[in-house]
Design a protein around this motif. Structure first.
Motif, mmCIF file in Angstrom:
data_model
loop_
_atom_site.group_PDB
_atom_site.id
_atom_site.type_symbol
_atom_site.label_atom_id
_atom_site.label_comp_id
_atom_site.label_asym_id
_atom_site.label_seq_id
_atom_site.Cartn_x
_atom_site.Cartn_y
_atom_site.Cartn_z
ATOM 1 N N GLY A 77 0.833 -1.200 0.000
ATOM 2 C CA GLY A 77 0.000 0.000 0.000
ATOM 3 C C GLY A 77 0.863 1.243 0.000
ATOM 4 N N ASP A 78 0.487 2.204 -0.815
ATOM 5 C CA ASP A 78 1.313 3.388 -0.979
ATOM 6 C C ASP A 78 0.429 4.616 -1.184
ATOM 7 O OD1 ASP A 78 3.705 4.767 -1.233
ATOM 8 O OD2 ASP A 78 3.998 4.243 -3.332
ATOM 9 N N ILE A 79 0.790 5.689 -0.521
ATOM 10 C CA ILE A 79 0.144 6.982 -0.767
ATOM 11 C C ILE A 79 1.117 7.770 -1.632
ATOM 12 C CG2 ILE A 79 -0.672 9.135 0.244
ATOM 13 C CD1 ILE A 79 -1.353 7.513 2.788
ATOM 14 N N ARG A 80 0.647 8.158 -2.816
ATOM 15 C CA ARG A 80 1.487 8.930 -3.727
ATOM 16 C C ARG A 80 0.600 9.758 -4.638
ATOM 17 N NH1 ARG A 80 3.279 3.743 -7.552
ATOM 18 N NH2 ARG A 80 3.680 2.700 -5.594
ATOM 19 N N VAL A 81 1.184 10.669 -5.348
ATOM 20 C CA VAL A 81 0.422 11.486 -6.296
ATOM 21 C C VAL A 81 0.052 10.624 -7.494
ATOM 22 C CG1 VAL A 81 0.488 13.493 -7.825
ATOM 23 C CG2 VAL A 81 1.536 13.619 -5.552
ATOM 24 N N ILE A 82 -1.241 10.605 -7.804
ATOM 25 C CA ILE A 82 -1.732 9.936 -9.010
ATOM 26 C C ILE A 82 -2.006 11.043 -10.024
ATOM 27 C CG2 ILE A 82 -3.575 8.558 -10.029
ATOM 28 C CD1 ILE A 82 -3.960 7.206 -7.313
ATOM 29 N N GLY A 83 -1.290 11.020 -11.115
ATOM 30 C CA GLY A 83 -1.385 12.097 -12.088
ATOM 31 C C GLY A 83 -2.567 12.020 -13.032
ATOM 32 N N THR A 84 -3.319 10.934 -12.981
ATOM 33 C CA THR A 84 -4.460 10.774 -13.874
ATOM 34 C C THR A 84 -5.659 11.539 -13.322
ATOM 35 O OG1 THR A 84 -3.643 8.552 -14.371
ATOM 36 C CG2 THR A 84 -5.900 9.077 -15.043
ATOM 37 N N PRO A 85 -6.257 12.419 -14.129
ATOM 38 C CA PRO A 85 -7.412 13.188 -13.645
ATOM 39 C C PRO A 85 -8.555 12.276 -13.186
ATOM 40 C CG PRO A 85 -6.643 14.038 -15.761
ATOM 41 C CD PRO A 85 -5.900 12.762 -15.508
ATOM 42 N N ASN A 86 -9.207 12.668 -12.102
ATOM 43 C CA ASN A 86 -10.380 11.987 -11.540
ATOM 44 C C ASN A 86 -10.087 10.585 -11.012
ATOM 45 O OD1 ASN A 86 -12.068 14.223 -12.186
ATOM 46 N ND2 ASN A 86 -12.135 13.490 -14.286
ATOM 47 N N VAL A 87 -8.824 10.235 -10.824
ATOM 48 C CA VAL A 87 -8.463 8.940 -10.243
ATOM 49 C C VAL A 87 -7.885 9.206 -8.861
ATOM 50 C CG1 VAL A 87 -7.012 6.887 -10.438
ATOM 51 C CG2 VAL A 87 -8.053 7.886 -12.480
ATOM 52 N N ILE A 88 -8.542 8.630 -7.834
ATOM 53 C CA ILE A 88 -8.089 8.852 -6.453
ATOM 54 C C ILE A 88 -7.527 7.586 -5.818
ATOM 55 C CG2 ILE A 88 -9.549 10.861 -6.047
ATOM 56 C CD1 ILE A 88 -11.551 8.982 -4.643
ATOM 57 N N GLY A 89 -7.670 6.461 -6.503
ATOM 58 C CA GLY A 89 -7.136 5.205 -5.996
ATOM 59 C C GLY A 89 -6.978 4.206 -7.117
ATOM 60 N N GLN A 90 -6.041 3.276 -6.920
ATOM 61 C CA GLN A 90 -5.800 2.243 -7.926
ATOM 62 C C GLN A 90 -5.336 0.965 -7.247
ATOM 63 O OE1 GLN A 90 -2.613 4.311 -10.032
ATOM 64 N NE2 GLN A 90 -3.961 4.613 -11.792
ATOM 65 N N CYS A 91 -5.639 -0.150 -7.885
ATOM 66 C CA CYS A 91 -4.997 -1.415 -7.553
ATOM 67 C C CYS A 91 -4.102 -1.697 -8.739
ATOM 68 C CB CYS A 91 -6.021 -2.536 -7.362
ATOM 69 S SG CYS A 91 -5.258 -4.170 -7.239
ATOM 70 N N GLY A 92 -2.816 -1.444 -8.569
ATOM 71 C CA GLY A 92 -1.877 -1.575 -9.671
ATOM 72 C C GLY A 92 -1.234 -2.940 -9.711
ATOM 73 N N HIS A 93 -0.855 -3.339 -10.899
ATOM 74 C CA HIS A 93 -0.211 -4.633 -11.118
ATOM 75 C C HIS A 93 0.990 -4.418 -12.040
ATOM 76 C CE1 HIS A 93 -3.816 -6.526 -9.484
ATOM 77 N NE2 HIS A 93 -4.511 -5.761 -10.299
ATOM 78 N N THR A 94 2.189 -4.486 -11.466
ATOM 79 C CA THR A 94 3.411 -4.432 -12.268
ATOM 80 C C THR A 94 4.317 -5.570 -11.822
ATOM 81 O OG1 THR A 94 4.646 -3.006 -10.738
ATOM 82 C CG2 THR A 94 3.267 -1.896 -12.395
ATOM 83 N N GLU A 95 5.386 -5.788 -12.575
ATOM 84 C CA GLU A 95 6.328 -6.844 -12.194
ATOM 85 C C GLU A 95 6.954 -6.530 -10.838
ATOM 86 O OE1 GLU A 95 10.431 -8.668 -13.897
ATOM 87 O OE2 GLU A 95 8.820 -8.321 -15.349
ATOM 88 N N LYS A 96 7.265 -5.266 -10.614
ATOM 89 C CA LYS A 96 7.884 -4.853 -9.354
ATOM 90 C C LYS A 96 6.883 -4.859 -8.202
ATOM 91 C CE LYS A 96 10.509 -1.145 -7.227
ATOM 92 N NZ LYS A 96 10.858 0.248 -7.273
ATOM 93 N N GLU A 97 5.647 -4.474 -8.502
ATOM 94 C CA GLU A 97 4.588 -4.409 -7.495
ATOM 95 C C GLU A 97 3.387 -5.211 -7.996
ATOM 96 O OE1 GLU A 97 5.076 0.008 -5.622
ATOM 97 O OE2 GLU A 97 4.346 -0.091 -7.677
ATOM 98 N N PRO A 98 3.349 -6.521 -7.696
ATOM 99 C CA PRO A 98 2.276 -7.367 -8.235
ATOM 100 C C PRO A 98 0.871 -6.896 -7.860
ATOM 101 C CG PRO A 98 3.969 -8.692 -7.178
ATOM 102 C CD PRO A 98 4.296 -7.268 -6.893
#
Length: 144
Positions: free
Chosen positions: A48-69
């Protein structure tokens, strides 16, 4: 000749949650347990991470990357202005994606209120997450 081989701890992924998010992660797991759903963030590889999300109107995400599954990302600007229930709703929504593998559900009741925390937030139903509606929405979340 002595050769010492060691695996650096840095080679193993760490599943950390930003300190301000931890109570909400704990609360989610506790609410799940009350409904006989086990949540193991390490086994699910959820961070879990609090960071700036640069996408307009997006306040939260469940992200999936190789580094952060499975990373729950909460927008810093939203977090800084949200109250406890708003924060809980958002973190629980994103954990619904990451931990429970749920998609969006925009069904509305007869009053037009969203019947699920898993609403997309596109305005198809009205989010009404209050102390009075919380229990029913959590029951729905953990029984999907």
């Amino acid at each position: 000749m002595l050769i010492i081989v060691s695996c650096a701890k840095d080679d193993e992924p760490e599943y950390l949650v930003d300190l301000p998010l931890q109570p909400y992660f704990d609360r989610f797991a506790a609410e799940a347990a009350l409904r006989s759903v086990a949540i193991d963030y390490e086994a699910l590889m959820i961070t879990g991470d609090i960071r700036v999300i640069g996408t307009p109107n997006v306040i939260g995400q469940c992200g999936h990357t190789e580094k952060e599954p499975n990373v729950v990302i909460i927008d810093k600007f939203y977090w800084d202005t949200a109250d406890d229930l708003e924060r809980e709703f958002l973190v629980f929504h994103e954990l619904g994606h990451c931990a429970l593998k749920l998609g969006h559900l925009d069904d509305a009741d007869v009053r037009g209120d969203c019947v699920s925390i898993m609403t997309s937030g596109t305005g198809l139903c009205r989010i009404n997450y209050t102390e009075a509606t919380r229990e029913g929405l959590l029951d729905e979340l953990f029984t999907q």
